[in-house]
Design an enzyme around this catalytic site. Structure first.
Site, PDB file in Angstrom:
ATOM      1  N   LYS A 226       0.719  -0.785   0.240  1.00 20.03           N
ATOM      2  CA  LYS A 226       0.055   0.282  -0.117  1.00 20.03           C
ATOM      3  C   LYS A 226       0.386   1.454   0.324  1.00 20.03           C
ATOM      4  CE  LYS A 226      -2.559   0.694   3.720  1.00 20.03           C
ATOM      5  NZ  LYS A 226      -1.463   0.864   4.570  1.00 20.03           N
TER       6      LYS A 226
ATOM      7  N   ALA B  14      -3.789   1.784  12.225  1.00 21.10           N
ATOM      8  CA  ALA B  14      -4.896   1.730  12.201  1.00 21.10           C
ATOM      9  C   ALA B  14      -6.015   0.331  13.068  1.00 21.10           C
ATOM     10  CB  ALA B  14      -5.535   1.675  11.078  1.00 21.10           C
TER      11      ALA B  14
ATOM     12  N   TRP C 290       7.158  -0.868  -7.724  1.00 16.63           N
ATOM     13  CA  TRP C 290       7.660  -1.685  -7.322  1.00 16.63           C
ATOM     14  C   TRP C 290       9.115  -1.781  -7.619  1.00 16.63           C
ATOM     15  CZ3 TRP C 290      11.223  -6.375  -7.341  1.00 16.63           C
ATOM     16  CH2 TRP C 290      11.748  -6.436  -5.755  1.00 16.63           C
TER      17      TRP C 290
ATOM     18  N   PHE D 291       3.401  -8.700  -9.620  1.00 11.72           N
ATOM     19  CA  PHE D 291       4.922  -9.609  -8.974  1.00 11.72           C
ATOM     20  C   PHE D 291       5.002 -10.247 -10.541  1.00 11.72           C
ATOM     21  CE2 PHE D 291       3.176  -8.494  -4.586  1.00 11.72           C
ATOM     22  CZ  PHE D 291       3.957  -8.538  -3.722  1.00 11.72           C
TER      23      PHE D 291
ATOM     24  N   LYS E 251       6.667  -6.440  10.885  1.00  5.75           N
ATOM     25  CA  LYS E 251       6.622  -5.799   9.905  1.00  5.75           C
ATOM     26  C   LYS E 251       7.238  -4.710   9.152  1.00  5.75           C
ATOM     27  CE  LYS E 251       2.424  -2.800   8.082  1.00  5.75           C
ATOM     28  NZ  LYS E 251       3.158  -1.657   7.661  1.00  5.75           N
TER      29      LYS E 251
ATOM     30  N   ARG F 178       2.029   8.755   7.137  1.00  4.28           N
ATOM     31  CA  ARG F 178       2.163   8.349   8.066  1.00  4.28           C
ATOM     32  C   ARG F 178       4.055   8.193   8.074  1.00  4.28           C
ATOM     33  NH1 ARG F 178      -0.617   3.972  10.474  1.00  4.28           N
ATOM     34  NH2 ARG F 178       0.028   3.042   8.078  1.00  4.28           N
TER      35      ARG F 178
ATOM     36  N   THR G 175       3.686   1.289  -0.737  1.00  2.00           N
ATOM     37  CA  THR G 175       4.371   1.505  -2.358  1.00  2.00           C
ATOM     38  C   THR G 175       3.674   1.745  -3.074  1.00  2.00           C
ATOM     39  OG1 THR G 175       5.868  -0.512  -1.078  1.00  2.00           O
ATOM     40  CG2 THR G 175       5.362  -0.071  -3.451  1.00  2.00           C
TER      41      THR G 175
ATOM     42  N   PHE H 237      -3.230  -0.767   7.032  1.00  4.08           N
ATOM     43  CA  PHE H 237      -3.649  -1.096   6.860  1.00  4.08           C
ATOM     44  C   PHE H 237      -4.916  -1.589   5.617  1.00  4.08           C
ATOM     45  CE2 PHE H 237      -2.070  -2.591  11.522  1.00  4.08           C
ATOM     46  CZ  PHE H 237      -1.089  -3.046  11.102  1.00  4.08           C
TER      47      PHE H 237
END
Length: 556
Positions: free
Chosen positions: A71, A273, A409, A381, A105, A94, A73, A301
């Protein structure tokens, strides 16, 4: 393939003065923290307050899985793509917490060629905002216990102290502690608790405050305990407001950094969140809207948590109106929701994709309930197949959603142009008719049930006797008009993290409720969610190091 930290360390950053100049910010309006970080001055915010607002784009996601969604990224890559297209854009994100950095994480700077930098500084101490919040929180705790020790003029009931100490670290042994052990001079013995800093009400207050005057009002209203008559005792009653505000003076100012492609990024505040309200600061978002034509922001999230709180809490309080929502998914995560183990996610499996895509379907439905146009993006991906991508694209089209593939990415801004074009098209052709999902005037239990039924898909809500009693007390105190902030697992639409996909036939269990009177919302704690996380068996901290030249390795 290079690691995220290698890519970030090889980046050629512009001096932050040059990044600021893209937004017509003069050097006098920056408070520099070295060459590549700065805080935005109060004077700047006053200067731009009458500028026309840009378009507000919220990036959210399906429920997170071990397969990763990307998210942040995607948010960063979308901002970079706007820059490549010559659009005046800024990110509003954030700040990372140290807990996930050293836990499971990792950090929150994005990934691959869609990152904000300096990555190590952002993920570790940054400009000290979280330390200031921790200090303010714990100053209030110290003043509270000192007041009880020094005669307890306010008649605070030690059994009804609700203010908790905090620490920006995953440390499970601090969840439930006893303080005051020792001699009489060491204070009154009582049970106490710690939360992680991002769950502190001070964090929420800082992120929702308009300015210093508003910050002080909110700090003063925070309830720390109840007296022997059951009446609330506030931070203002303890004369803590001024000193706390002094500690938060600089933390209140938003921070400016850049992406790998030099897109400006305003990074400020960081409530989780799953246990807090999950959005960056109102000041950062409002300032960004005055500085750029397009503002890309994110909420923590999945959309059942971050987006719901962004829309029902932050937008309601700050008078914000999102113009579009980008919903991030991955083929791998959808197959995981369809029952495929992590080790087999690289193999094409249309049957599992069809089972797991119901998670995406529910999030699309939820966001459409708020009246905001939705663009679904598939974070690409290398193992994705054409058949899988085509299936998801058709699925979104049938549900009135725009769709775009994201390759940020791997390719940075270039890989986000298709998404940026789809977002621009949506902004031009679809109107946002945003409205929160419930009205202020509903009883608290009905607000909780609205979120549980409409957003999570629950059949209903059950309450512990303690939660029922507390909700009743909050309404009697005249705070029943507050929105609700649901503390719930991020891994499932339900309050049981093992229920993947689109669970049905479940009840949400509210075991605890409390009011954050300064922030202006009521927290409902569900399931087994913890406000002080713990470290796993192999924390990320094991792999982090620094060499003799001061170069950090292992952060991700």
């Amino acid at each position: 393939m290079k690691t995220d930290i290698q890519i970030a360390q090889e980046a050629e950053m512009l001096p932050i003065r040059e990044v600021a100049a893209q937004l017509q910010i003069a050097e006098d309006d920056l408070e520099l923290y070295g060459k590549y970080k700065a805080k935005l001055s109060d004077e700047l915010m006053e200067k731009v307050k009458d500028n026309k607002n840009g378009k507000l784009i919220l990036v959210t996601a399906i429920n997170p899985t071990p397969a990763g969604e990307g998210k942040t990224t995607t948010s960063v890559g979308l901002g970079e793509a706007f820059g490549k297209m010559g659009k005046k854009a800024v990110l509003a994100l954030r700040e990372p917490s140290l807990g996930p950095c050293f836990g499971i994480k990792g950090g929150a700077a994005g990934g691959g060629y869609a990152q904000v930098v300096p990555m190590e500084e952002l993920n570790l101490h940054f400009t000290g905002d979280f330390h200031a919040i921790t200090s303010a929180n714990n100053l209030l705790a110290a003043l509270l216990d000192n007041h009880i020790q020094q005669g307890n003029e306010l008649q605070i009931d030690p059994r009804q102290v609700v203010w908790k100490r905090c620490l920006d670290m995953n440390d499970r042994v601090l969840r439930n502690i006893v303080v005051g052990l020792g001699s009489k001079m060491d204070g009154m013995v009582r049970e106490d608790h710690f939360v992680i800093t991002v769950a502190s009400e001070v964090m929420a207050v800082l992120c929702l405050a308009d300015d210093m005057a508003d910050l002080k009002k909110r700090l003063g209203r925070m309830i720390v305990a109840y007296n022997f008559e059951g009446k609330p005792v506030t931070a203002g009653d303890l004369q803590a407001t001024g000193a706390m505000a002094a500690l938060l003076k600089d933390a209140l100012k938003p921070n400016l950094i850049q992406t790998l492609e030099h897109t400006p990024a305003i990074v400020h505040g960081g409530p989780f969140a799953n246990i807090a309200h999950g959005c960056n600061s109102v000041r950062a978002t409002k300032t960004a809207l005055k500085l750029a034509d397009y503002v890309v922001t994110e909420a923590g999230f999945g959309a059942d948590l971050g987006a719901e709180k962004f829309l029902d809490i932050k937008c309601r309080m700050a008078g914000l109106k999102p113009d579009a929502v980008v919903l991030v998914a991955t083929v791998r995560a959808l197959k995981y929701n369809g029952g495929v183990p992590k080790s087999e996610l690289s193999q094409e499996n249309l049957e599992a994709l069809q089972k797991g895509i119901v998670n995406l379907e529910k999030h699309i439905e939820n966001l459409q309930k708020f009246g905001v146009p939705v663009v679904v993006t598939l974070n690409s991906f290398i193992t994705d197949t054409q058949a899988e991508t085509d299936y998801i694209k058709q699925f979104c089209k049938e549900r009135g959603c725009e769709f775009a593939l994201s390759e940020v990415w791997e390719k940075g801004g270039e890989g986000g142009i298709a998404l940026a074009e789809k977002v621009l098209e949506t902004l031009e052709t679809k109107e946002s008719n945003f409205k929160p999902i419930y009205e202020d005037g509903l009883p608290l239990a009905e607000k909780i049930e609205t979120v549980a039924k409409e957003i999570y898909g629950a059949d209903g809500v059950s309450y512990s006797p303690a939660a029922e009693k507390e909700l009743k007390r909050i309404e009697e105190l005249g705070m029943g008009h507050f929105p609700v902030c649901m503390a719930k697992t991020q891994y499932s639409l339900s309050d049981d993290q093992t229920k993947l996909g689109r669970p049905q036939g479940f009840t949400v269990n509210v075991r605890e409720a409390y009011v954050s009177a300064g922030a202006g919302f009521v927290v409902a704690v569900t399931g087994a969610i913890m406000t002080m996380p713990g470290l796993g068996k192999t924390p990320a901290a094991y792999g982090i190091d620094v060499d003799d030249n001061g170069v950090i390795t292992g952060l991700f």
